[in-house]
Design an enzyme around this catalytic site. Structure first.
Site, PDB file in Angstrom:
ATOM      1  N   CYS A 200     -12.006 -28.574  -2.944  1.00  0.00           N
ATOM      2  CA  CYS A 200     -11.946 -30.022  -2.814  1.00  0.00           C
ATOM      3  C   CYS A 200     -12.999 -30.689  -3.679  1.00  0.00           C
ATOM      4  O   CYS A 200     -13.747 -30.031  -4.385  1.00  0.00           O
ATOM      5  CB  CYS A 200     -12.138 -30.440  -1.360  1.00  0.00           C
ATOM      6  SG  CYS A 200     -13.800 -30.120  -0.790  1.00  0.00           S
TER       7      CYS A 200
ATOM      8  N   CYS B 216     -16.601 -29.597  -3.301  1.00  0.00           N
ATOM      9  CA  CYS B 216     -16.879 -28.325  -3.968  1.00  0.00           C
ATOM     10  C   CYS B 216     -17.139 -28.550  -5.447  1.00  0.00           C
ATOM     11  O   CYS B 216     -18.100 -28.034  -6.014  1.00  0.00           O
ATOM     12  CB  CYS B 216     -15.701 -27.363  -3.834  1.00  0.00           C
ATOM     13  SG  CYS B 216     -15.186 -27.024  -2.164  1.00  0.00           S
TER      14      CYS B 216
ATOM     15  N   ASP C 274      -2.886   1.156   4.772  1.00  0.00           N
ATOM     16  CA  ASP C 274      -4.023   2.008   4.502  1.00  0.00           C
ATOM     17  C   ASP C 274      -5.075   1.646   5.554  1.00  0.00           C
ATOM     18  O   ASP C 274      -5.051   0.557   6.101  1.00  0.00           O
ATOM     19  CB  ASP C 274      -4.515   1.707   3.077  1.00  0.00           C
ATOM     20  CG  ASP C 274      -5.903   2.237   2.833  1.00  0.00           C
ATOM     21  OD1 ASP C 274      -6.106   3.427   3.110  1.00  0.00           O
ATOM     22  OD2 ASP C 274      -6.759   1.474   2.392  1.00  0.00           O
TER      23      ASP C 274
ATOM     24  N   ASP D 215      -5.665  -1.135  -0.377  1.00  0.00           N
ATOM     25  CA  ASP D 215      -6.618  -1.739  -1.289  1.00  0.00           C
ATOM     26  C   ASP D 215      -7.297  -0.750  -2.227  1.00  0.00           C
ATOM     27  O   ASP D 215      -7.766  -1.135  -3.274  1.00  0.00           O
ATOM     28  CB  ASP D 215      -7.706  -2.467  -0.502  1.00  0.00           C
ATOM     29  CG  ASP D 215      -8.694  -1.503   0.101  1.00  0.00           C
ATOM     30  OD1 ASP D 215      -8.244  -0.477   0.655  1.00  0.00           O
ATOM     31  OD2 ASP D 215      -9.905  -1.741  -0.004  1.00  0.00           O
TER      32      ASP D 215
ATOM     33  N   ASP E 207      -4.888   4.181  -3.145  1.00  0.00           N
ATOM     34  CA  ASP E 207      -3.623   3.629  -2.633  1.00  0.00           C
ATOM     35  C   ASP E 207      -2.717   3.169  -3.762  1.00  0.00           C
ATOM     36  O   ASP E 207      -1.545   2.901  -3.544  1.00  0.00           O
ATOM     37  CB  ASP E 207      -3.886   2.403  -1.746  1.00  0.00           C
ATOM     38  CG  ASP E 207      -4.688   2.764  -0.532  1.00  0.00           C
ATOM     39  OD1 ASP E 207      -4.387   3.815   0.053  1.00  0.00           O
ATOM     40  OD2 ASP E 207      -5.603   2.016  -0.180  1.00  0.00           O
TER      41      ASP E 207
END
Lengths: 51, 744
Positions: B50, B53, B450, B635, B639
């Site tokens: 926003c 920020c 996982d 992740d 994997d």
């Protein structure tokens, strides 16, 4: 009929003007950050002297 | 849209995402030189959302020394910083202090998107032409006669030429490509319809005819280009967002030359035999062997093991492992292209199977559509030829059929739904790679997770804090603040508010623990065997020498027990998946005991522990052979092959680079509820797509007989096309409103 002879070119010219300015805006990066532009109006810029 | 509340959300992200501040050499390597002195660095900051920020970041970075300017791009969630001088300004640290995670952006990711600007230009030209021609057409429809009508037709024909050449070129090229390879796609009927309509209208104009279809052929292009641009926009947005996430693979490493000189080299230039200096907190760039130093390393990304491993000289370490506590010197044993990472890429390529065979709904529909349309037009032509023998009339009607059946609504039906769905997912922190991913996700019946890093955060949590003497815990927490070992970080969270202990000296002994001296007493926090040297015989707890203890002069004062912290909402997410009729399974490289604990807590019945990367792929292939459509959520590097073997895959933003690239969806926030949400939105999008296609078919069923009977005029064609397009757009927008945005 004679009115058409200049009204149509005028209409097309105005349309082309709009098209041209859109393409210019696109090229100069004004559409790069649409979300940011929407939010930035809420930022109050500090009045710095000289800038 | 909700506004800025960086507090809670940020704090969560801060603690959870394993992140490494890129070293200044790394930042310099990734920056782009603008002038002799000026350099530009692109940082990805996923959590800007926003105006506040933007302002916070721009002012904070602007105040730093040697920073020329900082500009936030909210759409791509990036900050570009211009700076000068040799030393890199500490902008990553500054951002982190504000509560924003920043990640370096690869310099090659900076290219402008050519296709998008070409598409937008085409839309603009087609829109301009369609508007003006429509204006003239309306005058014709409302009764312009004779010479005036001819003039209008001629002007329309002139305006249509650039539109067809420029905007239509996209379709002509694609149609030509398809035909050359013996296929047809949606663009073939479009290209044929548009060019025939133009040719016929030109003939009509020359022979002073009544009906010209210039407006139809151009507005058709306009509508279809909108659909195509939206489709492209969605994919591109997700792609850049994913690309901009943290670079988990090291970008380069400090190489120690024989003459003692130090050079920072990019990963690609590291050769076997080179000595590399790896500081605490850096990732190991290539496979290697430790020559000097002891430390703890985090292998969770590589093997799925959650507990850090301590390493000493002569131990082998794999690329992608994170060095936690002490500086290491390693000798590279393989170049980057032969390292563990590259092996995973090879496995991944071998595993890619089921996905390549998937054909998108739009492609399947259009494969049927084009032949049917062309056949209908041909039959109409032959029928009218036979009935009247008037070839001009027969051709006019056949072309009217082609125009009215042009897949205007069909071309919008699929992309518009997917754009709306992708937008909803984007607002909830989920990136979609392309539309076909949503179609595939909607069909799954099995979800495979996982464990480490996906169901759990791969970070330990202190579980017996309540049974530890608060005074001891406070001391331990203050000591732990000096280390970046995951156990220390977990303990440091329990620091007593306000009361900082004064230590005379704190030293970290990599692989063992932390030692502090206070008023002549030696406090140690670390491995039982090292910290509790006086209690070595009597003090063995249930962990043997492995547990973590706090000792004063060798006497154990407190014992700490850890477990892997679960990802937020993991239990709820699995519950929702079960409710949605998806069976859940867990695959892990971790030990059976660790898996059983997590499985029990989450209510997952099936799990397979101790799997090698290829084992995960085999398991998924077995499931696929049994006729299941498998979703893989994972992740780690280990994997990645499984992610590409599965029918569809999801990875968290913390995943390894190649894992994120292999996955179809990437979710940015911590909560695992992203998975059921993505499933839900995909299923809804799937049913809307089918509805839209049904609408398009019904429209054709009504319009085609009218066209075959020869009742279609340019006016009717224009109304019918616009109405059906508006109808599918309106239907797609229901996805936005029907379900409230649940902040995930």
């Amino acid at each position: 009929m004679t009115t058409l002879a200049y009204l149509i070119p005028v209409a097309l010219f105005l349309g082309a003007l709009g098209l041209g300015s859109f393409l210019w805006a696109l090229r100069s990066g004004q559409y790069e950050d649409l979300d940011g532009a929407a939010e930035r109006i809420l930022i109050e810029r500090e009045d710095k002297p000289g800038r | 849209m909700s506004c800025c509340a960086p507090g809670a959300e940020m704090a969560l992200d801060m603690g959870s995402i394993t992140s490494v501040v890129p070293s200044s050499q790394e930042i310099k390597l990734a920056s782009r030189s603008l002038d002799d002195d000026l350099r530009q660095t692109e940082l990805s900051v996923p959590s800007v959302h926003c105006a506040t920020c933007i302002q916070t970041i721009e002012t904070a970075l602007g105040k730093l020394d040697r920073v020329e300017s900082a500009r936030v791009n909210l759409s791509t969630k990036r900050v570009s910083v211009r700076w000068h001088g040799d030393e890199v300004p500490p902008f990553v640290v500054a951002l982190r202090r504000l509560g924003y995670q920043a990640h370096l952006f690869a310099p090659e990711a900076d290219e402008k998107d050519r296709t998008l600007s070409e598409l937008i230009r085409a839309v603009a030209v087609a829109g301009f032409a369609a508007g003006n021609i429509m204006l003239l057409s309306v005058s014709v429809w409302s009764g312009a006669e004779g010479a005036t009508r001819d003039l209008f037709h001629w002007v329309s024909a002139l305006i249509a030429i650039p539109a067809l050449a420029f905007a239509g070129g996209i379709f002509f090229k694609s149609a030509w490509n398809a035909l050359r390879h013996g296929r047809t796609n949606m663009d073939v009927p479009i290209a044929v319809g548009v060019s025939l309509a133009y040719a016929m209208s030109l003939y009509e104009t020359i022979t002073h005819g009544d009906h010209a279809y210039f407006d139809a052929s151009v507005s058709l292009l306009f509508f279809l280009l909108i659909g195509r641009t939206l489709d492209h926009l969605m994919r591109e947005r997700a792609r850049t967002a994913v690309k901009g996430l943290s670079q988990l693979a090291a970008r380069g490493a400090m190489v120690l030359r024989d003459d003692g000189a130090r050079d920072y080299l990019p990963v690609g230039e590291i050769e076997p035999g080179m000595l590399l200096l790896i500081a605490a907190g850096e990732r190991i760039p290539v496979d290697g062997k430790i020559t000097r130093g002891t430390s703890d390393v985090d292998c969770s990304l590589v093997s799925g093991e959650s507990t850090p491993r301590s390493v000493a000289p002569n131990d082998a370490v794999q690329a992608g492992v994170l060095n936690l506590t002490g500086p290491l010197t390693i000798e590279a044993t393989a170049a980057a292209k032969d390292s563990f990472l590259a092996e995973m890429v090879r496995l991944m390529e071998a595993a890619e199977g089921g996905r390549a065979q998937y054909r998108r709904i739009a492609d399947r529909v259009s494969a049927l559509y084009a032949p049917v349309v062309h056949l209908t037009a041909l039959v109409t032509f032959l029928g009218w030829m036979a009935a009247t023998g008037d070839w001009h009339r027969a051709i006019t009607i056949a072309i009217a059929v082609l125009i009215i059946t042009c897949p205007c609504a069909l071309g919008l039906a699929v992309p518009i739904v997917q754009v709306v769905a992708a937008r909803r997912l984007f607002e909830n922190g989920i990136m979609v790679k392309d539309g076909s991913a949503m179609e595939r996700l909607a069909t799954i019946d099995t979800a495979v997770f996982d464990k480490t890093g996906t169901l759990t955060l791969g970070q330990p949590r202190l579980i017996n804090a309540s049974s530890i003497d608060p005074a001891m815990l406070a001391i331990a927490a203050d000591m732990a603040a000096h280390s970046r070992h995951p156990f220390s970080k977990a303990i440091a969270g329990f620091a007593a508010p306000g009361g900082q202990h004064k230590f005379d000296a704190v030293t970290e002994h990599p692989g063992f623990g932390i030692e502090a001296t206070v008023a002549g007493n030696i406090w140690r926090l670390g491995r039982r065997g090292w910290a509790g040297w006086k209690a070595r015989t009597g003090g063995e707890g249930k962990h043997g020498f492995g547990g973590t203890v706090l000792t004063k002069d060798g006497i154990i004062g407190a014992t700490f027990d850890f477990e892997d912290a679960l990802r937020a909402d993991a239990g709820a997410a699995i519950q929702q998946l079960n409710d949605a009729g998806v069976s859940v399974e867990m695959l892990s490289g971790d030990t059976a005991a660790a898996c059983a604990g997590v499985a029990k807590m989450l209510g997952v019945d099936d799990f397979v522990p101790c799997l090698m990367p290829s084992g995960k792929v085999e398991r998924i292939e077995t499931l696929a052979k049994d006729g299941h459509k498998v979703l893989m959520v994972g992740d780690g590097l280990n994997d990645t092959p499984a992610l590409s073997a599965a029918h569809v895959s999801i990875a968290p933003a913390t995943a390894a680079d190649i894992g994120r690239n292999a996955a179809d969806f990437v979710f940015l926030r911590e909560s695992l509820l992203a998975v059921p949400l993505a499933l839900d939105v995909s299923r809804k999008a799937g049913s809307l797509i089918r509805q839209n296609i049904a609408i398009a078919i019904v429209y054709n069923a009504v319009a085609v007989p009218i066209a075959i009977l020869g009742h279609v005029t340019p006016l009717i064609a224009a109304i019918a096309m616009s109405a059906s397009s508006l109808l599918v757009i309106g239907n797609a927008l229901r996805l936005q409103s029907s379900t409230p945005n649940s902040p995930a």
